[in-house]
Structures are given as structure tokens and as C-alpha cells.
Design a protein around this motif. Structure first.
Motif, PDB file in Angstrom:
ATOM      1  N   GLU A  81       0.992  -1.239  -0.091  1.00 38.93           N
ATOM      2  CA  GLU A  81      -0.012  -0.030   0.179  1.00 38.93           C
ATOM      3  C   GLU A  81       0.830   1.226  -0.073  1.00 38.93           C
ATOM      4  N   PRO A  82       0.609   2.400  -0.467  1.00 36.17           N
ATOM      5  CA  PRO A  82       1.349   3.428  -0.483  1.00 36.17           C
ATOM      6  C   PRO A  82       1.874   4.049   0.829  1.00 36.17           C
ATOM      7  N   LEU A  83       3.020   4.167   0.654  1.00 33.67           N
ATOM      8  CA  LEU A  83       3.950   4.580   2.211  1.00 33.67           C
ATOM      9  C   LEU A  83       4.518   6.081   2.083  1.00 33.67           C
ATOM     10  N   GLY A  84       4.114   6.760   1.011  1.00 33.63           N
ATOM     11  CA  GLY A  84       4.238   8.123   0.772  1.00 33.63           C
ATOM     12  C   GLY A  84       6.001   7.956   0.142  1.00 33.63           C
ATOM     13  N   THR A  85       6.622   8.945   0.357  1.00 28.52           N
ATOM     14  CA  THR A  85       8.035   9.256  -0.429  1.00 28.52           C
ATOM     15  C   THR A  85       9.194   8.619   0.460  1.00 28.52           C
ATOM     16  N   ALA A  86       8.780   8.272   1.803  1.00 30.36           N
ATOM     17  CA  ALA A  86       9.703   7.491   2.401  1.00 30.36           C
ATOM     18  C   ALA A  86       9.466   6.417   3.309  1.00 30.36           C
ATOM     19  N   GLY A  87       8.135   6.074   3.547  1.00 30.80           N
ATOM     20  CA  GLY A  87       7.700   5.101   4.422  1.00 30.80           C
ATOM     21  C   GLY A  87       8.461   3.771   4.326  1.00 30.80           C
ATOM     22  N   ALA A  88       8.765   3.234   2.862  1.00 27.29           N
ATOM     23  CA  ALA A  88       9.469   2.102   2.575  1.00 27.29           C
ATOM     24  C   ALA A  88      10.789   2.001   3.211  1.00 27.29           C
ATOM     25  N   LEU A  89      11.680   3.163   3.545  1.00 24.61           N
ATOM     26  CA  LEU A  89      12.640   2.953   3.979  1.00 24.61           C
ATOM     27  C   LEU A  89      12.979   2.257   5.186  1.00 24.61           C
ATOM     28  N   TYR A  90      11.639   1.956   5.864  1.00 29.00           N
ATOM     29  CA  TYR A  90      11.870   1.318   7.015  1.00 29.00           C
ATOM     30  C   TYR A  90      12.313  -0.274   6.685  1.00 29.00           C
ATOM     31  N   TYR A  91      12.179  -0.489   5.649  1.00 30.32           N
ATOM     32  CA  TYR A  91      12.439  -1.966   5.334  1.00 30.32           C
ATOM     33  C   TYR A  91      13.976  -2.206   4.947  1.00 30.32           C
ATOM     34  N   LEU A  92      14.789  -0.899   4.781  1.00 34.78           N
ATOM     35  CA  LEU A  92      16.118  -0.833   4.577  1.00 34.78           C
ATOM     36  C   LEU A  92      16.936  -1.092   5.918  1.00 34.78           C
ATOM     37  N   LYS A  93      16.492  -1.174   6.897  1.00 31.81           N
ATOM     38  CA  LYS A  93      16.948  -1.361   8.501  1.00 31.81           C
ATOM     39  C   LYS A  93      17.836  -2.433   8.415  1.00 31.81           C
ATOM     40  N   ASP A  94      17.486  -3.784   7.775  1.00 25.98           N
ATOM     41  CA  ASP A  94      18.321  -4.871   7.786  1.00 25.98           C
ATOM     42  C   ASP A  94      19.166  -5.132   6.563  1.00 25.98           C
ATOM     43  N   ARG A  95      19.001  -3.964   5.596  1.00 27.34           N
ATOM     44  CA  ARG A  95      19.816  -4.327   4.442  1.00 27.34           C
ATOM     45  C   ARG A  95      20.924  -3.396   4.224  1.00 27.34           C
ATOM     46  N   ILE A  96      20.920  -2.102   4.760  1.00 31.80           N
ATOM     47  CA  ILE A  96      22.009  -1.326   4.749  1.00 31.80           C
ATOM     48  C   ILE A  96      22.686  -1.009   5.936  1.00 31.80           C
ATOM     49  N   LYS A  97      24.169  -1.079   5.677  1.00 35.22           N
ATOM     50  CA  LYS A  97      25.003  -0.898   6.971  1.00 35.22           C
ATOM     51  C   LYS A  97      25.675   0.280   7.141  1.00 35.22           C
ATOM     52  N   ASP A  98      25.737   1.217   5.817  1.00 36.47           N
ATOM     53  CA  ASP A  98      26.490   2.349   5.685  1.00 36.47           C
ATOM     54  C   ASP A  98      25.613   3.460   5.079  1.00 36.47           C
ATOM     55  N   ASP A  99      26.384   4.524   4.617  1.00 43.21           N
ATOM     56  CA  ASP A  99      25.654   5.670   3.962  1.00 43.21           C
ATOM     57  C   ASP A  99      25.287   5.301   2.645  1.00 43.21           C
ATOM     58  N   PHE A 100      24.191   5.669   2.308  1.00 39.62           N
ATOM     59  CA  PHE A 100      23.362   5.183   0.800  1.00 39.62           C
ATOM     60  C   PHE A 100      22.905   6.413   0.029  1.00 39.62           C
ATOM     61  N   VAL A 101      22.779   6.435  -1.157  1.00 43.00           N
ATOM     62  CA  VAL A 101      22.410   7.132  -2.129  1.00 43.00           C
ATOM     63  C   VAL A 101      20.849   7.102  -2.281  1.00 43.00           C
ATOM     64  N   LEU A 102      19.904   7.865  -1.962  1.00 45.01           N
ATOM     65  CA  LEU A 102      18.468   7.694  -2.252  1.00 45.01           C
ATOM     66  C   LEU A 102      18.177   8.836  -3.521  1.00 45.01           C
ATOM     67  N   LEU A 103      17.580   8.500  -4.483  1.00 46.00           N
ATOM     68  CA  LEU A 103      17.086   9.190  -5.322  1.00 46.00           C
ATOM     69  C   LEU A 103      15.801   8.944  -5.997  1.00 46.00           C
ATOM     70  N   ASN A 104      15.047   9.873  -6.577  1.00 46.34           N
ATOM     71  CA  ASN A 104      13.919   9.521  -7.499  1.00 46.34           C
ATOM     72  C   ASN A 104      13.856   9.087  -8.545  1.00 46.34           C
ATOM     73  N   GLY A 105      13.028   8.139  -9.005  1.00 41.85           N
ATOM     74  CA  GLY A 105      13.119   7.258  -9.956  1.00 41.85           C
ATOM     75  C   GLY A 105      12.421   7.995 -11.320  1.00 41.85           C
ATOM     76  N   ASP A 106      12.223   9.224 -11.435  1.00 42.29           N
ATOM     77  CA  ASP A 106      11.475  10.101 -12.604  1.00 42.29           C
ATOM     78  C   ASP A 106      12.621  11.070 -12.965  1.00 42.29           C
ATOM     79  N   ILE A 107      13.869  11.042 -12.661  1.00 45.38           N
ATOM     80  CA  ILE A 107      14.806  12.063 -13.098  1.00 45.38           C
ATOM     81  C   ILE A 107      15.967  11.553 -14.124  1.00 45.38           C
ATOM     82  N   ILE A 108      16.104  12.252 -14.919  1.00 45.02           N
ATOM     83  CA  ILE A 108      17.320  12.137 -15.812  1.00 45.02           C
ATOM     84  C   ILE A 108      18.424  13.031 -15.319  1.00 45.02           C
ATOM     85  N   PHE A 109      19.648  12.382 -15.207  1.00 45.62           N
ATOM     86  CA  PHE A 109      20.803  13.169 -14.698  1.00 45.62           C
ATOM     87  C   PHE A 109      22.043  12.419 -14.845  1.00 45.62           C
ATOM     88  N   ASP A 110      23.143  13.308 -14.746  1.00 45.19           N
ATOM     89  CA  ASP A 110      24.618  12.716 -14.993  1.00 45.19           C
ATOM     90  C   ASP A 110      25.459  13.509 -13.930  1.00 45.19           C
TER      91      ASP A 110
END
Length: 412
Positions: A81-110
């Protein structure tokens, strides 16, 4: 570092392009936005990804699978169910042990992520957001930053505004793993309101300002602009791993009407055609960088804060016309003493006051600029001498040559 991409957007404003796939899967020149993102990051050595998916998420999974066919590893977090722009980050707690990059999936960048990450580590905050000027600042929230890079204000696009620096949150962040401690349950969470903004009072949020290419796919018009920019190579060229080209601009008499020593906000007025000229610089792929002597600070006639408001007015007026500057360098020094109220520590012989090239050289280091392919434009001999000392091509503004006519000549 792991790359976490929020890829669950519906893209209601761009549904006319393709409403049958999630927004990050809308194709540009035969490839979905997400694939462009992975390609840009993979060439910089980033191979571990977590996609947060929701609306039509199976389309993303079917296309990317585990990432092996793209030479990377991809895991998924599925929002039931929709968790807003950050709610799903809860599920990163057991997957990430260091700094990470977080980005929106609708941007073109370099973007040069290593440069961004080094800035993040140097400032030692909980989060660093990438900010940049753009040609539609009234559509975006604006970020206020102090001289140390710390975020001190967040102006929502709905808020009443007066004068402001044109700095917009670009949708690319580096977060400390400690941020995940703030997620104690699965619930709908807004990244900006609930996670980032509280860090302002804690003095834990920093901003990394970059002129690199970042554009969201929010509207069909921006979608068309991105297609053009990819075709012309503008997206790749703007990455700071590549040498940049710049147009350095004096301020008084070049951008705004010359009134002698400008001390009052009300006396700042853009010259005719300046917004159009700077917009042409923006569209050319060159950086637009202001380098200005401001001895009024050393003389005690204008405070640093008052000068900042004048420059906010300059950026606001340009932004209203769809133009922006990529950098602003100020020399506050003055070599001569004897003024009432002068600031003693600023009364020095420095390396930044034009005709010396210090401001130009500092900008060249900050933005990886090829000075031999760049221009210095101003209305005085000191501007020209500074440009020549830095190794730039030079042009002089006078009664017969406005900034607009010079820019037309350069980019004709």
C-alpha cells in the motif's frame, strides 16, 4: 554505497506520454528512465541497487529482474500500500549498513557521485541533499543554505516569497545509515516533511550545490526537453567529471545598471536584455558564473547580510524570466584604509580582487572549468585583465555592446 531508487510513482502529470507503465518506466529514446539512471551510476562503479516499487511494480521487475543482464545487482522492496515518499525506507534497516544514495526514479541526470559523497563526508551531517538552480524556481521548494553549506530554511512552493537564492532540491540525496533509526514502524512517511526538515533544527542537514544536469519528468514539456538534451549530449557533458566551459560575468554595469557603489537594495535593477542573455548561456551548456568586486563590504557601507539580499534579488529577477546563474563569487576586500566604519580585517591586498584572477581560478577549481574555452565579460578594464590573467577569452560591455549582443555573437 548502495543506490536506493524510489520507483513507485504514478506520474499523473505525464500520463499523456504513457499511462500503462509506472513513471520510471516511461521510455526516452527507446529506454526507460530507470535504465538511464542505472547506466549513469554503473559507469561510475555503482553496482548494488534497491528499487522501491508499488504502482505497476511488476513492470519494473519483469524488465530488470535481478539486474544481471545490466551488469548490476537489484533487490526490491514492494509497497503493498502507498507509504509516501519515505515510508518504505523502514525496510532498509536490515539491508543497509553504511551511507547510501537515495534518488527519485523520475529524473534524468549525470552527476559525479564521488564528488557529492566527499562533500557529504566532509560536512559530517545525517543527510546531504543535492541542490541546483533551475529555470522554473516558482514550481519548486527552495532551500536556504548558510556559508558552511548547512540548510537553514526550506521554502515551500506555496509559501509567500520575496527575494531568494535559486536553489532547488534536485531529488538526489546521500543519507547516513543513522537516519534509518528514525523509522520505528511501517507507516506513510513524507521524506521532506517528516525526515529532512526536522534535521534543519538539529543542524544535521547539508546541501551540495551542483550545476550538473538533473531534470525531472514531471510534465510533457520537460520530457521533450530531456529528449533534446540527450540527443545533443548536454546531459553527459554537464557532469563534473568532464571539463566545463563557462561565461564569467561582472555584476555592476554588466548585469545591473551601474550606479557607482551599489549600497541599497532598491538601486539594483537588471539591464535590458540581461535575462535573455543569461538564459542563452544556460541553454548553451556553458556555466553562467558571476565574479564581482564588492569593496563596499570592507568599507563598512554594506553588510554581508545586506549584500546577500541584493544577490537574492538578482537571482529572483532572473528566475522570473527563466534564467539562472550557476555560481556567485564575491571579493569583499579593499586595499585602502581610511573609511568610517571600515572592516579592518578586510582591508588587505588579496588575490581575488579583479584585476587579479582569484575568483575565476577558484570557480575553475570548484567546477572543473577549462578556462581556455571560457569567457570573461565585464564593463571595465579590470574585468578584462582578470579574464586574460586567468586564460579566458574576453569581451567588454560598453555603449555599443550590451551583454545580450555579446552573447548573441558568441553563440550565433
Amino acid at each position: 554505497m548502495k543506490i536506493v531508487i524510489m520507483a513507485g510513482g504514478k506520474g499523473t502529470r505525464i500520463a499523456s506520454i504513457n499511462s500503462e507503465v509506472p513513471k520510471p518506466m516511461i521510455e526516452i529514446l527507446g529506454k526507460p528512465i530507470l535504465e538511464y539512471q542505472v547506466e549513469v551510476l554503473k559507469k561510475q562503479g555503482f553496482n548494488d541497487y534497491i528499487f522501491v516499487i508499488g504502482h505497476l511494480g511488476h513492470v519494473i521487475k519483469d524488465y530488470f529482474d535481478d539486474g544481471s543482464k545490466f551488469g548490476v545487482s537489484i533487490e526490491y522492496i514492494v509497497e503493498e500500500e502507498p507509504l509516501g515518499t519515505a515510508g518504505a525506507l523502514y525496510y532498509l534497516k536490515d539491508r543497509i549498513k553504511d551511507d547510501f544514495v537515495l534518488l527519485n526514479g523520475d529524473i534524468i541526470f549525470d552527476v559525479d557521485i564521488d564528488r557529492f559523497y566527499n562533500y557529504h563526508k566532509d560536512h559530517n551531517g545525517l543527510a546531504t541533499i543535492l541542490v541546483h538552480p533551475n529555470n522554473h524556481p516558482f514550481d519548486s521548494s527552495l532551500i536556504e543554505v548558510n556559508n558552511d553549506g548547512m540548510v537553514i530554511g526550506w521554502i515551500n512552493k506555496e509559501a509567500e516569497r520575496v527575494w531568494y537564492h535559486n536553489l532547488v532540491n534536485a531529488g538526489i540525496h546521500i543519507l547516513s545509515v543513522k537516519v534509518l533509526d528514525r523509522f520505528i514502524e511501517v507507516k506513510k512517511t513524507d521524506l521532506d516533511r517528516d525526515i529532512l526538515k526536522p534535521m534543519i533544527m538539529e543542524k544535521q542537514l547539508f546541501a551540495y550545490s551542483s550545476p550538473e544536469y538533473i531534470k525531472d519528468m514531471g510534465t510533457p514539456k520537460r520530457y521533450d526537453e530531456v529528449i533534446s538534451d540527450i540527443k545533443t549530449g548536454k546531459v553527459d557533458d554537464k557532469c563534473l567529471v568532464n571539463k566545463q566551459k563557462a561565461v564569467f560575468l561582472d555584476r555592476d554595469g554588466t548585469i545591473n545598471k551601474y550606479v557607482g557603489f551599489l549600497r541599497k537594495l532598491d538601486d539594483f535593477e537588471l539591464l535590458d536584455g540581461v535575462s535573455k542573455a543569461i538564459k542563452m548561456i544556460n541553454e548553451s551548456g556553458y556555466l553562467a558564473i558571476v565574479v564581482t568586486n564588492q569593496p563596499v563590504v570592507a568599507r563598512g557601507e554594506v553588510t554581508v547580510d545586506e549584500l546577500d539580499v541584493i544577490h537574492k534579488k538578482m537571482e529572483t529577477l532572473l528566475g522570473q524570466d527563466g534564467a539562472y546563474i550557476d555560481g556567485l563569487y564575491i571579493c569583499p576586500h579593499h586595499p585602502d584604509s581610511g573609511f568610517d566604519g571600515e572592516i579592518k580585517e578586510l582591508k588587505i591586498e588579496c588575490e581575488c580582487r579583479k584585476p587579479k584572477p582569484g575568483m575565476i581560478l577558484k570557480a575553475a577549481k570548484d567546477f572543473n572549468i577549462d578556462l581556455s574555452n571560457s569567457y570573461m565579460i565585464g564593463d571595465s578594464e579590470n574585468d578584462i585583465k582578470a579574464g586574460m590573467a586567468a586564460g579566458c577569452k574576453t569581451r567588454k560591455v560598453d555603449e555599443d555592446n550590451s551583454l545580450l549582443s555579446i552573447i548573441n555573437e558568441i553563440f550565433k
